[in-house]
Design an enzyme around this catalytic site. Sequence first.
Site, PDB file in Angstrom:
ATOM      1  N   TYR A 119       8.739   2.639  -6.008  1.00 16.55           N
ATOM      2  CA  TYR A 119       9.993   1.893  -5.993  1.00 16.55           C
ATOM      3  C   TYR A 119      11.044   2.760  -5.315  1.00 16.55           C
ATOM      4  O   TYR A 119      11.142   3.964  -5.604  1.00 16.55           O
ATOM      5  CB  TYR A 119      10.445   1.571  -7.432  1.00 16.55           C
ATOM      6  CG  TYR A 119      11.826   0.959  -7.486  1.00 16.55           C
ATOM      7  CD1 TYR A 119      11.995  -0.418  -7.470  1.00 16.55           C
ATOM      8  CD2 TYR A 119      12.961   1.767  -7.533  1.00 16.55           C
ATOM      9  CE1 TYR A 119      13.260  -0.973  -7.495  1.00 16.55           C
ATOM     10  CE2 TYR A 119      14.238   1.216  -7.554  1.00 16.55           C
ATOM     11  CZ  TYR A 119      14.378  -0.161  -7.540  1.00 16.55           C
ATOM     12  OH  TYR A 119      15.626  -0.714  -7.558  1.00 16.55           O
ATOM     13  N   GLU A 205      16.786  -2.556  -1.496  1.00 16.24           N
ATOM     14  CA  GLU A 205      15.716  -2.289  -2.470  1.00 16.24           C
ATOM     15  C   GLU A 205      14.364  -2.490  -1.802  1.00 16.24           C
ATOM     16  O   GLU A 205      14.118  -3.539  -1.212  1.00 16.24           O
ATOM     17  CB  GLU A 205      15.845  -3.230  -3.671  1.00 16.24           C
ATOM     18  CG  GLU A 205      14.807  -2.937  -4.740  1.00 16.24           C
ATOM     19  CD  GLU A 205      14.925  -3.880  -5.938  1.00 16.24           C
ATOM     20  OE1 GLU A 205      15.210  -3.415  -7.041  1.00 16.24           O
ATOM     21  OE2 GLU A 205      14.731  -5.091  -5.740  1.00 16.24           O
TER      22      GLU A 205
END
Length: 394
Positions: A119, A205
């Site tokens: 992530y 993101e």
Amino acid sequence: MNLHEYQAKELLKKFDLPVLKGIVFIENLSQIEENLETLKGPPWVVKSQIHAGGRGAGKFKNNFNNMGGVQVVSEKNKVFKIAESMINNVLITKQTGDKGKEVKRIYIEEGCKIKKEFYLSILIDRNTSQPMMMISASGGMDIEEVAESNPDEIHYIYFSDLTNIVLRKNLIKILDISEKQFEELNIIVKKLIKLFINVDASSIEINPLVLNDEGHFILLDSKISLDDNALFRHPELNELQDISEEDPLELEATKNNMNYVKLDGSIGCMVNGAGLAMATMDLIKQFGEEPANFLDLGGTANKERAVKGFKIIQSDSNVKSVLINIFGGIIHCDMIANGIIEAVKELDFKLPIVVRFQGTNSKEGRDIINKSNLGMTSIDDFTEAAKKVVDLAK
Ligand code: GDP
Ligand code: MN
């Protein structure tokens, strides 16, 4: 403003970041089969484009084979069928709420073998007013869940010099990557920060960022949010807005240069000044109801703006009563009072209204409201006004 994944990936490509080749199909899928020839595969990945995360684990309203909104497909003849089942279907994910979102755009991408998922996100650190990074070896899954159950697995990285991004070597161990991959990651982060600053993003993101079977990093999913207040500097990005993804009332307010945010409660709020608007919402909540919106009329509040504000509040069917909270500074409360009366008459506004005035010409304003015979209640005290508007909503 949020971008679709495929739009975000076009930007990533422009900044020379490693993304896979893909083609978007907007409303029309007829070209899929011939275009598939230009994409390496199998497998191909068929991805629903909506402004919400959790698509992979989501479910369609018109359920087909219990499949989610992101599917890895290894047979060529199935790609079109799956895309066809997704388009115009409603995808419900953790982030869309029960209503879900209708899929109007399908992105088809070259598939990729995944060795490891990470992530990565870049956001603004409000304390330093600078971009910072969050990274985790627990990628691919719901990061909110990781934050809750294993907060230590998320690493927060601050940069001392944005023109010379140097990651610390402890990431090699933390992420369990090789020295070479660490160098690759450093270049990726450098480019992401450059993109972030260049487009005035508010967040980027990448979940997941993956290592492919050759051990190289690929940005497999991407969400980019742009700072609305800086969009005027990027007309070419402004054009990427997908109106169908936006709240129609918020769009209307933006057109009129008003700060409006649609909320789920029952009390319509019309206030001048963002701070007073926040305080108004707080008091409403304290008395047990929820605000239907945030609406800051702005310092130039006048009759025209009051009419527009009323129109927006009126089109929200959840609203049961309205609190108008005005602090007269440059604007005069009596002028606003006349504006309110004209607006109520013009729109034949039927919901109960509580008006609170303070500041310049507040007494004159109150008199005008009280004499109007339109059933409005004028209350000077903020707390009493909030109590009253909550009562009226019941
Ligand atoms: P999200 O669920 O909305 O976050 O959508 P993603 O684009 O992140 O896709 C969900 C998951 O599908 C990812 O976490 C990956 O595990 C998987 N996925 C996406 N693209 C590929 C691909 O090219 N190959 C493989 N094997 N899996 C993929
Ligand atoms: Mn994702």
